[in-house]
Design a protein around this motif. Structure first.
Motif, PDB file in Angstrom:
ATOM      1  N   LEU A  36      -0.561   5.194  10.367  1.00 55.70           N
ATOM      2  CA  LEU A  36       0.782   4.662  10.116  1.00 55.70           C
ATOM      3  C   LEU A  36       1.211   4.894   8.671  1.00 55.70           C
ATOM      4  O   LEU A  36       2.372   5.229   8.400  1.00 55.70           O
ATOM      5  N   LEU A  37       0.282   4.714   7.740  1.00 54.43           N
ATOM      6  CA  LEU A  37       0.589   4.963   6.329  1.00 54.43           C
ATOM      7  C   LEU A  37       0.911   6.441   6.097  1.00 54.43           C
ATOM      8  O   LEU A  37       1.812   6.778   5.321  1.00 54.43           O
ATOM      9  N   VAL A  54       0.842  -1.207   0.000  1.00 52.17           N
ATOM     10  CA  VAL A  54       0.000   0.000   0.000  1.00 52.17           C
ATOM     11  C   VAL A  54       0.874   1.252   0.000  1.00 52.17           C
ATOM     12  O   VAL A  54       0.630   2.199  -0.763  1.00 52.17           O
ATOM     13  N   LEU A  55       1.881   1.263   0.841  1.00 46.80           N
ATOM     14  CA  LEU A  55       2.770   2.422   0.939  1.00 46.80           C
ATOM     15  C   LEU A  55       3.501   2.667  -0.378  1.00 46.80           C
ATOM     16  O   LEU A  55       3.645   3.822  -0.813  1.00 46.80           O
ATOM     17  N   VAL A  64      -7.800   0.512  -1.532  1.00 47.76           N
ATOM     18  CA  VAL A  64      -8.996   0.028  -0.834  1.00 47.76           C
ATOM     19  C   VAL A  64      -8.930  -1.480  -0.616  1.00 47.76           C
ATOM     20  O   VAL A  64      -9.180  -1.981   0.488  1.00 47.76           O
ATOM     21  N   LEU A  65      -8.582  -2.225  -1.652  1.00 51.12           N
ATOM     22  CA  LEU A  65      -8.518  -3.683  -1.542  1.00 51.12           C
ATOM     23  C   LEU A  65      -7.418  -4.131  -0.585  1.00 51.12           C
ATOM     24  O   LEU A  65      -7.626  -4.993   0.273  1.00 51.12           O
ATOM     25  N   PHE A  66      -6.235  -3.525  -0.706  1.00 51.30           N
ATOM     26  CA  PHE A  66      -5.126  -3.907   0.175  1.00 51.30           C
ATOM     27  C   PHE A  66      -5.385  -3.465   1.615  1.00 51.30           C
ATOM     28  O   PHE A  66      -5.046  -4.178   2.566  1.00 51.30           O
ATOM     29  N   GLY A  67      -5.983  -2.278   1.761  1.00 55.09           N
ATOM     30  CA  GLY A  67      -6.330  -1.820   3.108  1.00 55.09           C
ATOM     31  C   GLY A  67      -7.340  -2.743   3.766  1.00 55.09           C
ATOM     32  O   GLY A  67      -7.229  -3.062   4.954  1.00 55.09           O
ATOM     33  N   LEU A  90      -3.007  12.498   2.613  1.00 51.47           N
ATOM     34  CA  LEU A  90      -4.240  12.652   3.388  1.00 51.47           C
ATOM     35  C   LEU A  90      -5.467  12.437   2.517  1.00 51.47           C
ATOM     36  O   LEU A  90      -6.432  11.782   2.924  1.00 51.47           O
ATOM     37  N   PHE A  91      -5.412  12.948   1.303  1.00 56.31           N
ATOM     38  CA  PHE A  91      -6.539  12.798   0.382  1.00 56.31           C
ATOM     39  C   PHE A  91      -6.746  11.327  -0.004  1.00 56.31           C
ATOM     40  O   PHE A  91      -7.870  10.808   0.036  1.00 56.31           O
ATOM     41  N   LEU A  92      -5.673  10.649  -0.381  1.00 53.75           N
ATOM     42  CA  LEU A  92      -5.769   9.245  -0.787  1.00 53.75           C
ATOM     43  C   LEU A  92      -6.229   8.356   0.369  1.00 53.75           C
ATOM     44  O   LEU A  92      -7.079   7.473   0.197  1.00 53.75           O
ATOM     45  N   LEU A  93      -5.683   8.601   1.557  1.00 54.41           N
ATOM     46  CA  LEU A  93      -6.047   7.786   2.712  1.00 54.41           C
ATOM     47  C   LEU A  93      -7.477   8.037   3.152  1.00 54.41           C
ATOM     48  O   LEU A  93      -8.160   7.123   3.636  1.00 54.41           O
TER      49      LEU A  93
END
Length: 369
Positions: free
Chosen positions: A317-318, A104-105, A289-292, A130-133
């Motif tokens: 953390l990300l 993800v990172l 989204v899937l990996f999270g 921040l936007f992506l998360l």
């Protein structure tokens, strides 16, 4: 941790959606620069490496399905617990979590860097992160069906980008491919196939979503179709990149796939590459989204942690990790580490599990007889 998972009917999806789950989890940041990486290894025969990798992808899908079908309704976490015991199973499950966190990172950092290079050089990393998360958290809170819906919708919102590659195709020089097998050895081709690994990481999601699929007898077709379509797109951008760029140009072009959009223009859009980079966000959002979801689901299975606090902690953390790694060197190192770890976890480890599952299955049959 229970080996098998019991689900309410409202939390599962049809096997048809597995095509979108697998494909959108594989196509993301990696495909932006895969032509250059392949050419550095296999030269103008890089397209052969893609075909080799595609065949191995289908073999891996077969292995994963064979492992999963040996159990009633379990995922890789439950299977590891059954094979190796409670604590070793949890340790192996935690290794999966750490690997997916790196994945993800890496996706986030590579896309943020592309945005800074192509569009907004001064955009702060923290703002984009921040936007992506925020989008990732919002989607995962909705549950598994919303996660799948995100992959389904964004697939159709972005797949048309593949059609725009017709313009670079008209400028291709087919002499760049000749003579075939002249600039590379068989080992170079296999090393090139290994380099495809980062671009197709995400296939392991099959080992996590299997219990959430309703009609499991129909799972093979969409699973293999997903990796086939992924292979086709990577082969397409690799062939067009080799034909369009000169060998020296391609080796110097970090994001060859996105660079192909530079020659595309319309009467109302002069710089289509800006539009393509912006739209690429919808390509990587399903990745995040899937990996999270995989991480949150795994922590729930392994340690029974509540969903929302785990998700918020993951996002935090990300965010911290994304603003810590700033320079290109750090992103390259992160990508290399993730690619190497992912290769062993996704494409080698299933063989080990498959052998153990098959041996245990035969041993149980002999014990019953």
């Amino acid at each position: 941790m229970k080996t098998n998972i019991s689900l309410d009917p409202g939390k599962s999806v049809q096997a048809f959606y597995l095509f979108f789950i697998i494909h959108t989890s594989q196509i993301g940041a990696g495909v932006m620069g895969v032509p250059r990486i392949l050419v550095l290894e296999a030269g103008s025969d890089a397209w052969i490496s893609v075909l080799i990798a595609g065949v191995y992808l289908h073999i891996t899908v077969f292995l994963m399905l064979s492992i999963l079908r040996a159990y009633d309704n379990s995922d890789i976490l439950g299977i590891q617990g059954d094979l190796f015991g409670k604590w070793i199973g949890k340790i192996l499950g935690l290794m999966y979590v750490l690997y997916i966190f790196l994945l993800v990172l890496t996706v986030m950092k590579n896309y943020i860097e592309v945005v800074q290079v192509f569009i907004f050089p001064e955009m702060p990393i923290w703002l984009m992160s921040l936007f992506l998360l925020s989008l990732m958290v919002y989607s995962i809170i909705g549950g598994f069906r919303v996660v799948v819906g995100t992959a389904f919708i964004f697939f159709f919102l972005t797949i048309w980008l593949a059609l725009t590659i017709y313009k670079p195709m008209t400028y291709m020089d087919w002499e760049h491919f000749l003579p075939v097998m002249h600039h590379s050895s068989p080992m170079d081709l296999f090393m090139g196939a290994k380099q495809v690994a980062y671009s197709v990481l995400g296939l392991e999601i099959l080992l996590f979503v299997y219990p959430f699929i309703e009609d499991k007898k129909k799972i093979s077709l969409p699973a293999h179709a997903g990796v086939l379509f992924t292979t086709f797109l990577i082969l397409l951008v690799t062939v067009v990149s080799i034909g369009y760029f000169s060998p020296d140009q391609l080796k110097a072009t970090v994001w060859a796939t996105l660079s192909l959009f530079k020659i595309i223009s319309f009467s109302i859009v002069e710089r289509f590459d800006f539009i393509a980079v912006a739209l690429w966000m919808m390509v990587i959002i399903p990745n995040l989204v899937l990996f999270g979801w995989m991480i949150v689901h795994s922590m729930k299975r392994l340690f029974n942690t509540p969903k929302k606090p785990t998700l918020y902690a993951l996002a935090f953390l990300l965010f911290i990790a994304s603003i810590t790694i700033e320079k290109r060197v750090g992103v390259n190192q992160l990508t290399s580490i993730t690619s190497e770890v992912g290769f062993w976890i996704v494409f080698v480890y299933p063989w080990f599990i498959y052998i153990i599952v098959m041996v245990k299955k035969k041993w149980l049959k002999r014990g019953i007889s």
